[in-house]
Design a protein around this motif. Structure first.
Motif, PDB file in Angstrom:
ATOM      1  N   LEU A  46       0.821  -1.209   0.000  1.00  0.00           N
ATOM      2  CA  LEU A  46       0.000   0.000   0.000  1.00  0.00           C
ATOM      3  C   LEU A  46       0.858   1.263   0.000  1.00  0.00           C
ATOM      4  CD1 LEU A  46      -2.782   1.312   0.037  1.00  0.00           C
ATOM      5  CD2 LEU A  46      -2.700   1.209   2.528  1.00  0.00           C
ATOM      6  N   LYS A  47       1.877   1.313   0.821  1.00  0.00           N
ATOM      7  CA  LYS A  47       2.732   2.510   0.886  1.00  0.00           C
ATOM      8  C   LYS A  47       3.343   2.810  -0.481  1.00  0.00           C
ATOM      9  CE  LYS A  47       6.707   4.557   3.269  1.00  0.00           C
ATOM     10  NZ  LYS A  47       6.814   5.511   2.238  1.00  0.00           N
ATOM     11  N   GLU A  48       3.816   1.774  -1.162  1.00  0.00           N
ATOM     12  CA  GLU A  48       4.399   1.986  -2.489  1.00  0.00           C
ATOM     13  C   GLU A  48       3.336   2.475  -3.487  1.00  0.00           C
ATOM     14  OE1 GLU A  48       5.010  -1.255  -1.001  1.00  0.00           O
ATOM     15  OE2 GLU A  48       6.845  -0.454  -0.098  1.00  0.00           O
ATOM     16  N   LYS A  49       2.114   1.938  -3.382  1.00  0.00           N
ATOM     17  CA  LYS A  49       1.034   2.372  -4.274  1.00  0.00           C
ATOM     18  C   LYS A  49       0.721   3.853  -4.047  1.00  0.00           C
ATOM     19  CE  LYS A  49      -1.126  -2.165  -4.567  1.00  0.00           C
ATOM     20  NZ  LYS A  49      -2.208  -3.017  -4.080  1.00  0.00           N
ATOM     21  N   ILE A  50       0.680   4.248  -2.767  1.00  0.00           N
ATOM     22  CA  ILE A  50       0.411   5.654  -2.435  1.00  0.00           C
ATOM     23  C   ILE A  50       1.546   6.527  -2.953  1.00  0.00           C
ATOM     24  CG2 ILE A  50       0.235   7.314  -0.540  1.00  0.00           C
ATOM     25  CD1 ILE A  50      -1.392   5.164   0.984  1.00  0.00           C
ATOM     26  N   ASP A  51       2.785   6.124  -2.719  1.00  0.00           N
ATOM     27  CA  ASP A  51       3.935   6.903  -3.189  1.00  0.00           C
ATOM     28  C   ASP A  51       3.933   7.060  -4.706  1.00  0.00           C
ATOM     29  OD1 ASP A  51       4.826   7.282  -0.605  1.00  0.00           O
ATOM     30  OD2 ASP A  51       6.393   5.750  -0.713  1.00  0.00           O
ATOM     31  N   LYS A  52       3.614   5.985  -5.422  1.00  0.00           N
ATOM     32  CA  LYS A  52       3.562   6.028  -6.890  1.00  0.00           C
ATOM     33  C   LYS A  52       2.466   7.000  -7.348  1.00  0.00           C
ATOM     34  CE  LYS A  52       2.491   3.191 -10.906  1.00  0.00           C
ATOM     35  NZ  LYS A  52       1.182   2.732 -11.247  1.00  0.00           N
ATOM     36  N   PHE A  53       1.301   6.912  -6.709  1.00  0.00           N
ATOM     37  CA  PHE A  53       0.185   7.790  -7.057  1.00  0.00           C
ATOM     38  C   PHE A  53       0.554   9.252  -6.798  1.00  0.00           C
ATOM     39  CE2 PHE A  53      -3.679  10.102  -5.876  1.00  0.00           C
ATOM     40  CZ  PHE A  53      -4.473   9.873  -6.986  1.00  0.00           C
ATOM     41  N   ILE A  54       1.098   9.535  -5.621  1.00  0.00           N
ATOM     42  CA  ILE A  54       1.457  10.900  -5.243  1.00  0.00           C
ATOM     43  C   ILE A  54       2.519  11.446  -6.189  1.00  0.00           C
ATOM     44  CG2 ILE A  54       2.578  12.295  -3.449  1.00  0.00           C
ATOM     45  CD1 ILE A  54      -0.378  11.533  -2.927  1.00  0.00           C
ATOM     46  N   ASN A  55       3.504  10.630  -6.525  1.00  0.00           N
ATOM     47  CA  ASN A  55       4.553  11.087  -7.437  1.00  0.00           C
ATOM     48  C   ASN A  55       3.973  11.414  -8.812  1.00  0.00           C
ATOM     49  OD1 ASN A  55       7.405  11.626  -7.799  1.00  0.00           O
ATOM     50  ND2 ASN A  55       7.388   9.894  -9.209  1.00  0.00           N
ATOM     51  N   ALA A  56       3.062  10.593  -9.299  1.00  0.00           N
ATOM     52  CA  ALA A  56       2.431  10.854 -10.601  1.00  0.00           C
ATOM     53  C   ALA A  56       1.633  12.152 -10.567  1.00  0.00           C
ATOM     54  CB  ALA A  56       1.536   9.687 -11.001  1.00  0.00           C
ATOM     55  N   VAL A  57       0.871  12.365  -9.497  1.00  0.00           N
ATOM     56  CA  VAL A  57       0.067  13.581  -9.347  1.00  0.00           C
ATOM     57  C   VAL A  57       0.974  14.809  -9.266  1.00  0.00           C
ATOM     58  CG1 VAL A  57      -1.418  14.817  -7.706  1.00  0.00           C
ATOM     59  CG2 VAL A  57      -1.932  12.447  -8.319  1.00  0.00           C
ATOM     60  N   PHE A  58       2.037  14.692  -8.471  1.00  0.00           N
ATOM     61  CA  PHE A  58       2.971  15.802  -8.289  1.00  0.00           C
ATOM     62  C   PHE A  58       3.681  16.147  -9.597  1.00  0.00           C
ATOM     63  CE2 PHE A  58       7.287  17.308  -7.313  1.00  0.00           C
ATOM     64  CZ  PHE A  58       6.995  18.439  -6.561  1.00  0.00           C
ATOM     65  N   CYS A  59       4.205  15.133 -10.261  1.00  0.00           N
ATOM     66  CA  CYS A  59       4.968  15.362 -11.494  1.00  0.00           C
ATOM     67  C   CYS A  59       4.102  15.934 -12.609  1.00  0.00           C
ATOM     68  CB  CYS A  59       5.633  14.073 -11.958  1.00  0.00           C
ATOM     69  SG  CYS A  59       6.991  13.564 -10.893  1.00  0.00           S
ATOM     70  N   ALA A  60       2.864  15.531 -12.652  1.00  0.00           N
ATOM     71  CA  ALA A  60       1.954  16.030 -13.688  1.00  0.00           C
ATOM     72  C   ALA A  60       1.314  17.355 -13.296  1.00  0.00           C
ATOM     73  CB  ALA A  60       0.873  14.996 -13.969  1.00  0.00           C
ATOM     74  N   ASN A  61       1.529  17.768 -12.048  1.00  0.00           N
ATOM     75  CA  ASN A  61       0.960  19.015 -11.538  1.00  0.00           C
ATOM     76  C   ASN A  61      -0.576  19.001 -11.608  1.00  0.00           C
ATOM     77  OD1 ASN A  61       1.191  21.483 -10.297  1.00  0.00           O
ATOM     78  ND2 ASN A  61       1.424  22.629 -12.198  1.00  0.00           N
ATOM     79  N   ILE A  62      -1.143  17.889 -11.161  1.00  0.00           N
ATOM     80  CA  ILE A  62      -2.600  17.736 -11.136  1.00  0.00           C
ATOM     81  C   ILE A  62      -3.156  18.603 -10.000  1.00  0.00           C
ATOM     82  CG2 ILE A  62      -4.507  16.096 -10.794  1.00  0.00           C
ATOM     83  CD1 ILE A  62      -2.940  15.561 -13.352  1.00  0.00           C
ATOM     84  N   PRO A  63      -4.155  19.423 -10.263  1.00  0.00           N
ATOM     85  CA  PRO A  63      -4.735  20.260  -9.212  1.00  0.00           C
ATOM     86  C   PRO A  63      -5.436  19.413  -8.136  1.00  0.00           C
ATOM     87  CG  PRO A  63      -5.545  20.905 -11.392  1.00  0.00           C
ATOM     88  CD  PRO A  63      -4.765  19.649 -11.565  1.00  0.00           C
ATOM     89  N   VAL A  64      -5.353  19.868  -6.901  1.00  0.00           N
ATOM     90  CA  VAL A  64      -5.966  19.150  -5.781  1.00  0.00           C
ATOM     91  C   VAL A  64      -7.464  18.915  -6.012  1.00  0.00           C
ATOM     92  CG1 VAL A  64      -6.527  19.299  -3.310  1.00  0.00           C
ATOM     93  CG2 VAL A  64      -4.195  19.773  -4.106  1.00  0.00           C
ATOM     94  N   PRO A  65      -8.225  19.906  -6.529  1.00  0.00           N
ATOM     95  CA  PRO A  65      -9.644  19.623  -6.773  1.00  0.00           C
ATOM     96  C   PRO A  65      -9.873  18.420  -7.699  1.00  0.00           C
ATOM     97  CG  PRO A  65      -9.272  21.969  -6.856  1.00  0.00           C
ATOM     98  CD  PRO A  65      -7.913  21.316  -6.777  1.00  0.00           C
ATOM     99  N   GLN A  66      -8.930  18.156  -8.604  1.00  0.00           N
ATOM    100  CA  GLN A  66      -9.057  16.990  -9.497  1.00  0.00           C
ATOM    101  C   GLN A  66      -8.916  15.700  -8.695  1.00  0.00           C
ATOM    102  OE1 GLN A  66      -9.454  17.357 -13.103  1.00  0.00           O
ATOM    103  NE2 GLN A  66     -10.211  15.313 -12.687  1.00  0.00           N
ATOM    104  N   ILE A  67      -8.028  15.688  -7.716  1.00  0.00           N
ATOM    105  CA  ILE A  67      -7.860  14.515  -6.858  1.00  0.00           C
ATOM    106  C   ILE A  67      -9.125  14.284  -6.039  1.00  0.00           C
ATOM    107  CG2 ILE A  67      -6.523  13.529  -4.941  1.00  0.00           C
ATOM    108  CD1 ILE A  67      -4.202  15.401  -5.938  1.00  0.00           C
ATOM    109  N   ILE A  68      -9.676  15.354  -5.519  1.00  0.00           N
ATOM    110  CA  ILE A  68     -10.915  15.252  -4.739  1.00  0.00           C
ATOM    111  C   ILE A  68     -12.048  14.736  -5.623  1.00  0.00           C
ATOM    112  CG2 ILE A  68     -12.658  16.571  -3.448  1.00  0.00           C
ATOM    113  CD1 ILE A  68     -10.270  18.385  -2.527  1.00  0.00           C
TER     114      ILE A  68
END
Length: 116
Positions: A46-68
């Motif tokens: 799970l930790k690796e899945k979360i880290d991978k997801f967060i890194n993808a969101v961060f690198c792509a500069n996805i807005p927080v409202p999109q995550i919500i």
């Protein structure tokens, strides 16, 4: 959480075509769905899945409202499925913790990136 592997990758999401953006968001949604499913289990990855997801969101500069929005869409899908099965969707309220955890990880990654 090391941030982007390639610094130039930041904000590449905005440079994608609409079709590419949709495909990327579908992939993120699929990854997040798996995080939600595994969140209250003893899944060792799970930790690796979360880290991978967060890194993808961060690198792509996805807005927080999109995550919500992704979170809310998935919770709505899960709720509909539970209702179809005649089960209560009350337990889905606990999954707000998943969203809080994801956003906290993302904030930490942003904080670390500012310190560099």
């Amino acid at each position: 959480m090391n941030g982007c592997q390639q610094p130039k990758q930041q904000s590449f999401f905005q440079q994608m075509t609409k079709a590419e953006q949709q495909a990327f968001l579908q992939e993120l949604k699929s990854d997040y769905r798996q995080i939600l499913i595994d969140y209250f289990t003893t899944d060792k990855t799970l930790k690796e899945k979360i880290d991978k997801f967060i890194n993808a969101v961060f690198c792509a500069n996805i807005p927080v409202p999109q995550i919500i929005e992704i979170h809310m869409e998935l919770i709505d899908e899960f709720s509909k499925q539970l209702k179809l099965e005649g089960r209560s969707d009350e337990t889905l309220l606990d999954y707000r913790l998943t969203l809080i955890d994801i956003l906290a990880h993302l904030c930490e990654l942003y904080r670390r990136s500012l310190l560099k």
